[in-house]
Design a protein around this motif. Structure first.
Motif, PDB file in Angstrom:
ATOM      1  N   HIS A  32      76.442  43.391  42.700  1.00 48.84           N
ATOM      2  CA  HIS A  32      75.513  42.324  42.829  1.00 48.84           C
ATOM      3  C   HIS A  32      75.784  41.377  41.668  1.00 48.84           C
ATOM      4  O   HIS A  32      76.149  41.936  40.444  1.00 48.84           O
ATOM      5  N   ASN A  52      79.525  38.333  38.081  1.00 48.31           N
ATOM      6  CA  ASN A  52      79.519  38.747  39.493  1.00 48.31           C
ATOM      7  C   ASN A  52      80.095  40.209  39.471  1.00 48.31           C
ATOM      8  O   ASN A  52      80.566  40.860  38.455  1.00 48.31           O
ATOM      9  N   SER A 100      71.456  39.853  47.372  1.00 50.45           N
ATOM     10  CA  SER A 100      72.228  40.328  48.101  1.00 50.45           C
ATOM     11  C   SER A 100      73.586  40.821  47.425  1.00 50.45           C
ATOM     12  O   SER A 100      73.878  39.994  46.260  1.00 50.45           O
ATOM     13  N   TYR A 102      78.054  41.193  46.742  1.00 50.49           N
ATOM     14  CA  TYR A 102      79.098  40.382  46.945  1.00 50.49           C
ATOM     15  C   TYR A 102      79.009  38.868  47.118  1.00 50.49           C
ATOM     16  O   TYR A 102      79.435  37.953  48.063  1.00 50.49           O
ATOM     17  N   SER A 103      78.090  38.187  46.225  1.00 51.80           N
ATOM     18  CA  SER A 103      77.553  36.964  46.470  1.00 51.80           C
ATOM     19  C   SER A 103      78.492  36.218  45.261  1.00 51.80           C
ATOM     20  O   SER A 103      78.872  36.863  44.464  1.00 51.80           O
ATOM     21  N   SER A 106      74.870  32.312  41.546  1.00 50.45           N
ATOM     22  CA  SER A 106      73.829  31.112  41.666  1.00 50.45           C
ATOM     23  C   SER A 106      73.143  30.786  40.514  1.00 50.45           C
ATOM     24  O   SER A 106      72.726  31.796  39.824  1.00 50.45           O
ATOM     25  N   ASP A 111      67.209  32.753  44.115  1.00 50.69           N
ATOM     26  CA  ASP A 111      68.220  33.764  44.804  1.00 50.69           C
ATOM     27  C   ASP A 111      68.177  34.954  44.436  1.00 50.69           C
ATOM     28  O   ASP A 111      68.981  35.877  44.630  1.00 50.69           O
TER      29      ASP A 111
END
Length: 125
Positions: A32, A52, A100, A102-103, A106, A111
């Motif tokens: 995440h 990330n 969620s 593997y994003s 942001s 989010d």
């Protein structure tokens, strides 16, 4: 029960350094995006830095060159190293995990589905 627990805040003088830590428990966030936000009195919560799952990072222009975000997936912990602190860095610093996996990173707090309770950082002149 998922928990994010921040530590490392405090009262410092302008020019000092701090290292904030955020320890996650209850689940792993290794895949995440993890981020730091801050909120000053009377202001909206703002993005400080994010990282990330492949350790790519992003940071706000206001802290670029002074703050470094990192993570230790084995320890389920994310860090924020802050150098050259300024009075305008004062605020409550929150750790957050993206809802969620593997994003992308942001900058919107909407989010992020998991939040810590915050740690106070106060920078005096």
């Amino acid at each position: 029960q998922v928990q994010l627990v921040e530590s490392g805040g405090g009262l410092v003088q302008a020019g000092d350094s701090l290292r904030l830590s955020c320890a996650a428990s209850g689940r792993t966030f290794s895949n995440h995006v993890m981020a730091w936000f801050r909120q000053a009195p009377g202001k909206e919560r703002e993005f400080v830095a994010g990282i990330n799952y492949v350790h790519r990072t992003a940071s706000a222009d206001s802290v670029k060159g002074r703050c470094t975000i990192s993570r230790d997936n084995a320890e389920n912990t994310v860090y924020l190293q802050m150098n050259g602190l300024k009075p305008e860095d004062t605020g409550v610093y929150y750790c957050a995990a993206f809802t969620s996996p593997y994003s992308g990173i942001s900058r919107s707090p909407n989010d992020y589905g998991y939040w810590g309770q915050g740690t106070q950082v106060t920078v005096s002149t």
